[in-house]
Design an enzyme around this catalytic site. Structure first.
Site, PDB file in Angstrom:
ATOM      1  N   MET A   1     -30.486  25.430 -45.034  1.00 17.35           N
ATOM      2  CA  MET A   1     -30.334  26.337 -44.090  1.00 17.35           C
ATOM      3  C   MET A   1     -29.043  26.972 -43.999  1.00 17.35           C
ATOM      4  SD  MET A   1     -30.218  26.297 -40.166  1.00 17.35           S
ATOM      5  CE  MET A   1     -29.081  27.482 -39.846  1.00 17.35           C
ATOM      6  N   PRO A   2     -28.706  27.874 -45.039  1.00 17.43           N
ATOM      7  CA  PRO A   2     -27.438  28.201 -45.097  1.00 17.43           C
ATOM      8  C   PRO A   2     -27.073  29.053 -44.024  1.00 17.43           C
ATOM      9  CG  PRO A   2     -28.405  28.374 -47.327  1.00 17.43           C
ATOM     10  CD  PRO A   2     -29.374  27.875 -46.521  1.00 17.43           C
ATOM     11  N   LEU A   3     -25.760  29.485 -43.652  1.00 19.13           N
ATOM     12  CA  LEU A   3     -25.545  30.465 -42.567  1.00 19.13           C
ATOM     13  C   LEU A   3     -24.345  31.309 -43.337  1.00 19.13           C
ATOM     14  CD1 LEU A   3     -25.209  31.556 -39.727  1.00 19.13           C
ATOM     15  CD2 LEU A   3     -23.273  29.913 -39.331  1.00 19.13           C
TER      16      LEU A   3
ATOM     17  N   THR B   1     -22.018  29.057 -45.591  1.00 12.70           N
ATOM     18  CA  THR B   1     -22.036  27.485 -45.204  1.00 12.70           C
ATOM     19  C   THR B   1     -23.257  26.965 -45.405  1.00 12.70           C
ATOM     20  OG1 THR B   1     -20.551  28.347 -43.259  1.00 12.70           O
ATOM     21  CG2 THR B   1     -21.472  26.034 -43.293  1.00 12.70           C
TER      22      THR B   1
END
Length: 128
Positions: A1-3, A71
């Site tokens: 789950m990249p931000l 991130t």
């Protein structure tokens, strides 16, 4: 789950900002295999003097920088990261007209325990 955080000049039209966001997401899906619906992005625009960068650092001639900070959970190989950089730059050039020299990408890695995607639960650790 990249931000994903995207920072660009405030004079970029909404369709260009959307194309930037779409291009980054498509690269994440295609290169590192995140699910299509795993999309969390923050787009911030900045006025004159609010994006500071060296126009010639490391021999790259920058004019209109777009910063992309991703991130994500640690664990991708060096080769995957390099391919991700290449794909993001290619997508932004093709879809948003952004010069490759103007794309600055940073990855910030952490562990699964460092994420809660709602309800105060560590879903990536607890398997929720």
């Amino acid at each position: 789950m990249p931000l994903v955080r995207i920072d660009a000049r405030s004079d970029k039209p909404a369709p260009v900002l959307q194309a930037i966001a779409d291009g980054v997401h498509r690269a994440l899906v295609d290169v590192i295999g995140i699910p299509e619906d795993d999309r969390f992005q923050i787009i911030s625009t900045h006025g004159d003097g609010e994006l500071v960068f060296d126009r010639h650092y490391m021999g790259v001639e920058r004019q209109d920088v777009v910063f992309v900070q991703i991130t994500l959970v640690r664990g991708r190989t060096e080769e995957k990261k390099k391919e991700l950089y290449r794909r993001i730059v290619a997508n932004l050039g093709a879809d948003a007209g952004i010069r490759p020299e103007d794309v600055v990408i940073t990855l910030v890695e952490n562990e699964r325990i460092d994420w809660s995607v709602g309800k105060g639960v560590a879903q990536l650790v607890d398997g929720v």
